[in-house]
Design a protein around this motif. Structure first.
Motif, PDB file in Angstrom:
ATOM      1  N   HIS A   1       0.871  -1.184   0.000  1.00 36.27           N
ATOM      2  CA  HIS A   1       0.000   0.000   0.000  1.00 36.27           C
ATOM      3  C   HIS A   1       0.901   1.226   0.000  1.00 36.27           C
ATOM      4  N   ILE A   2       0.801   2.027  -1.039  1.00 35.91           N
ATOM      5  CA  ILE A   2       1.563   3.264  -1.138  1.00 35.91           C
ATOM      6  C   ILE A   2       0.625   4.427  -0.821  1.00 35.91           C
ATOM      7  N   ILE A   3       0.954   5.153   0.232  1.00 37.15           N
ATOM      8  CA  ILE A   3       0.134   6.284   0.674  1.00 37.15           C
ATOM      9  C   ILE A   3       0.907   7.564   0.391  1.00 37.15           C
ATOM     10  N   GLN A   4       0.356   8.373  -0.494  1.00 31.68           N
ATOM     11  CA  GLN A   4       0.994   9.628  -0.862  1.00 31.68           C
ATOM     12  C   GLN A   4       0.319  10.769  -0.091  1.00 31.68           C
ATOM     13  N   VAL A   5       1.086  11.474   0.716  1.00 33.24           N
ATOM     14  CA  VAL A   5       0.513  12.614   1.437  1.00 33.24           C
ATOM     15  C   VAL A   5       0.483  13.795   0.475  1.00 33.24           C
ATOM     16  N   SER A   6      -0.688  14.000  -0.091  1.00 33.64           N
ATOM     17  CA  SER A   6      -0.927  15.106  -1.005  1.00 33.64           C
ATOM     18  C   SER A   6      -1.526  16.257  -0.203  1.00 33.64           C
ATOM     19  N   SER A   7      -2.584  16.851  -0.690  1.00 35.67           N
ATOM     20  CA  SER A   7      -3.224  17.978  -0.013  1.00 35.67           C
ATOM     21  C   SER A   7      -4.524  18.268  -0.738  1.00 35.67           C
ATOM     22  N   VAL A   8      -5.465  18.873  -0.040  1.00 35.87           N
ATOM     23  CA  VAL A   8      -6.647  19.385  -0.744  1.00 35.87           C
ATOM     24  C   VAL A   8      -6.221  20.396  -1.795  1.00 35.87           C
ATOM     25  N   LEU A   9      -5.022  20.977  -1.631  1.00 33.56           N
ATOM     26  CA  LEU A   9      -4.497  21.920  -2.616  1.00 33.56           C
ATOM     27  C   LEU A   9      -3.933  21.211  -3.844  1.00 33.56           C
ATOM     28  N   GLY A  10      -4.087  19.913  -3.921  1.00 34.17           N
ATOM     29  CA  GLY A  10      -3.832  19.182  -5.150  1.00 34.17           C
ATOM     30  C   GLY A  10      -5.097  19.011  -5.961  1.00 34.17           C
ATOM     31  N   ILE A  11      -6.213  19.510  -5.437  1.00 38.94           N
ATOM     32  CA  ILE A  11      -7.511  19.409  -6.111  1.00 38.94           C
ATOM     33  C   ILE A  11      -8.097  20.794  -6.371  1.00 38.94           C
ATOM     34  N   ALA A  12      -7.895  21.687  -5.418  1.00 38.26           N
ATOM     35  CA  ALA A  12      -8.335  23.077  -5.527  1.00 38.26           C
ATOM     36  C   ALA A  12      -7.160  23.953  -5.098  1.00 38.26           C
ATOM     37  N   THR A  13      -7.192  25.218  -5.452  1.00 38.40           N
ATOM     38  CA  THR A  13      -6.020  26.059  -5.203  1.00 38.40           C
ATOM     39  C   THR A  13      -6.336  27.256  -4.323  1.00 38.40           C
ATOM     40  N   LEU A  14      -5.276  27.762  -3.689  1.00 40.83           N
ATOM     41  CA  LEU A  14      -5.331  29.015  -2.944  1.00 40.83           C
ATOM     42  C   LEU A  14      -4.224  29.928  -3.451  1.00 40.83           C
ATOM     43  N   PRO A  15      -4.438  31.236  -3.422  1.00 47.07           N
ATOM     44  CA  PRO A  15      -3.374  32.158  -3.815  1.00 47.07           C
ATOM     45  C   PRO A  15      -2.223  32.108  -2.818  1.00 47.07           C
TER      46      PRO A  15
ATOM     47  N   GLU B   1      -1.636   1.265 -12.821  1.00 45.27           N
ATOM     48  CA  GLU B   1      -0.528   0.441 -13.299  1.00 45.27           C
ATOM     49  C   GLU B   1      -0.181  -0.703 -12.355  1.00 45.27           C
ATOM     50  N   VAL B   2      -0.396  -0.524 -11.060  1.00 45.85           N
ATOM     51  CA  VAL B   2       0.091  -1.513 -10.090  1.00 45.85           C
ATOM     52  C   VAL B   2      -1.014  -2.312  -9.405  1.00 45.85           C
ATOM     53  N   LYS B   3      -2.266  -2.012  -9.733  1.00 45.80           N
ATOM     54  CA  LYS B   3      -3.371  -2.729  -9.093  1.00 45.80           C
ATOM     55  C   LYS B   3      -3.258  -4.232  -9.315  1.00 45.80           C
ATOM     56  N   GLY B   4      -2.838  -4.624 -10.514  1.00 49.90           N
ATOM     57  CA  GLY B   4      -2.718  -6.043 -10.839  1.00 49.90           C
ATOM     58  C   GLY B   4      -1.623  -6.760 -10.089  1.00 49.90           C
ATOM     59  N   PHE B   5      -0.729  -6.017  -9.458  1.00 46.89           N
ATOM     60  CA  PHE B   5       0.340  -6.613  -8.645  1.00 46.89           C
ATOM     61  C   PHE B   5      -0.077  -6.751  -7.181  1.00 46.89           C
ATOM     62  N   GLY B   6      -1.308  -6.393  -6.860  1.00 48.79           N
ATOM     63  CA  GLY B   6      -1.757  -6.443  -5.471  1.00 48.79           C
ATOM     64  C   GLY B   6      -1.355  -5.222  -4.664  1.00 48.79           C
ATOM     65  N   ILE B   7      -0.994  -4.142  -5.360  1.00 45.18           N
ATOM     66  CA  ILE B   7      -0.540  -2.921  -4.685  1.00 45.18           C
ATOM     67  C   ILE B   7      -1.628  -1.853  -4.780  1.00 45.18           C
ATOM     68  N   ASN B   8      -1.986  -1.296  -3.648  1.00 43.91           N
ATOM     69  CA  ASN B   8      -2.958  -0.205  -3.593  1.00 43.91           C
ATOM     70  C   ASN B   8      -2.252   1.136  -3.463  1.00 43.91           C
ATOM     71  N   VAL B   9      -2.894   2.180  -3.957  1.00 38.46           N
ATOM     72  CA  VAL B   9      -2.378   3.543  -3.868  1.00 38.46           C
ATOM     73  C   VAL B   9      -3.474   4.435  -3.307  1.00 38.46           C
ATOM     74  N   THR B  10      -3.110   5.260  -2.328  1.00 36.63           N
ATOM     75  CA  THR B  10      -4.049   6.222  -1.754  1.00 36.63           C
ATOM     76  C   THR B  10      -3.410   7.598  -1.690  1.00 36.63           C
ATOM     77  N   LEU B  11      -4.158   8.587  -2.107  1.00 33.47           N
ATOM     78  CA  LEU B  11      -3.777   9.990  -1.940  1.00 33.47           C
ATOM     79  C   LEU B  11      -4.464  10.532  -0.698  1.00 33.47           C
ATOM     80  N   VAL B  12      -3.696  10.876   0.314  1.00 29.67           N
ATOM     81  CA  VAL B  12      -4.243  11.501   1.521  1.00 29.67           C
ATOM     82  C   VAL B  12      -4.249  13.009   1.289  1.00 29.67           C
TER      83      VAL B  12
END
Length: 272
Positions: free
Chosen positions: A129-143, A165-176
């Motif tokens: 399981h790969i967890i990427q710590v993103s941000s709500v600012l990866g979806i909407a923006t602030l000045p 690409e990796v789902k078939g290898f049994g690997i999950n990905v989550t953007l936090v």
């Protein structure tokens, strides 16, 4: 069942809080930091349960070496949490080349190198399981956060593609995707550009829109992260905080309305 969790940027903030939560419940943790003294309290309390590694995620070779050390030490890596990163505050015009490149180098390329390093291990295991710590600012923006916004938009696109690409290898990905929290992200770990007075009004308006209720309590995220790590079918995107979802709903409603207004022009541009 205890997991082996590799977390970058574990010296403070979310990284330190989450690392300690995993250790408390019996998981094995590989914790990286540029300054290992910041992890000494966890090492003294949890001993062999934690493997501290000095690491600058911008160093691709060092990232691969760190993953090898973790695999050799614990035998497997169940979860990678790409948490290392920082905020760059300033209008886009104010941002120097070095500031922009450093921001993208850490927030995007550092995350990419760590992801590439762990994938062979997880493919061999047939799980991960790969967890990427993103941000709500990866979806909407602030000045005044333009380059930071751009870095997180890049993380979103990279990780959504990776998931297919990796789902078939049994690997999950989550953007936090946290909204604002009272961590050191906007404090001592942040970088601020030299100012151009023309943007003073933009910054004043930005600051005026912030309230005490805009920021969540970092320690309150622990239960959510433990549930995410334990989920058999984790989601691709995972908000943290009460501000993010209502704001994103508003942003997407505005986007959809604009796209609808211009749809006839878009269709005509297809040419057939």
């Amino acid at each position: 069942m205890a997991k082996t969790i590799f977390i970058t940027g574990a010296s403070r903030g979310f990284g330190k809080i989450w690392a300690e939560a995993f250790l408390k419940r019996g998981d094995q943790v590989v914790a990286t930091a540029r300054d290992l003294s910041t992890l000494s309290d966890l090492v003294s309390t949890y001993g062999d349960q934690i493997l501290p590694i000095k690491l600058d995620v911008n160093d691709r070779a060092a990232d691969f070496d760190a993953v090898k050390k973790a695999k050799d030490h614990f035998g497997r890596i169940d979860v990678l949490i790409n948490n290392a990163g920082y905020g760059l505050f300033g209008a886009i015009e104010e941002t120097s080349e070095k500031e922009a490149r450093d921001q993208i180098e850490t927030n995007v390329f550092g995350l990419l190198w760590m992801t590439q390093a762990v994938l062979p291990v997880m493919r061999e295991q047939g799980s991960g399981h790969i967890i990427q710590v993103s941000s709500v600012l990866g979806i909407a923006t602030l000045p005044v956060l333009g380059i930071y916004n751009a870095s997180k938009f890049a993380v979103e696109g990279l990780s959504e593609t990776l998931a297919t690409e990796v789902k078939g290898f049994g690997i999950n990905v989550t953007l936090v995707e946290p909204n604002g929290f009272d961590t050191d992200w906007a404090g001592g770990s942040a970088i601020r550009t030299e100012t151009i007075s023309a943007y003073d009004g933009v910054k004043e308006a930005f600051n005026a829109g912030l309230t005490e209720d805009s920021f969540g309590v970092p320690a309150a995220t622990v239960d959510a992260i433990l549930k995410l790590v334990d989920a058999e079918q984790p989601p691709l995107r995972y908000f943290l905080g009460k501000v993010a979802l209502p704001w994103v709903k508003q942003v997407y409603a505005e986007r959809l309305a604009s796209w609808e207004d211009w749809k006839d022009v878009a269709i005509a541009a297809h040419g057939k």
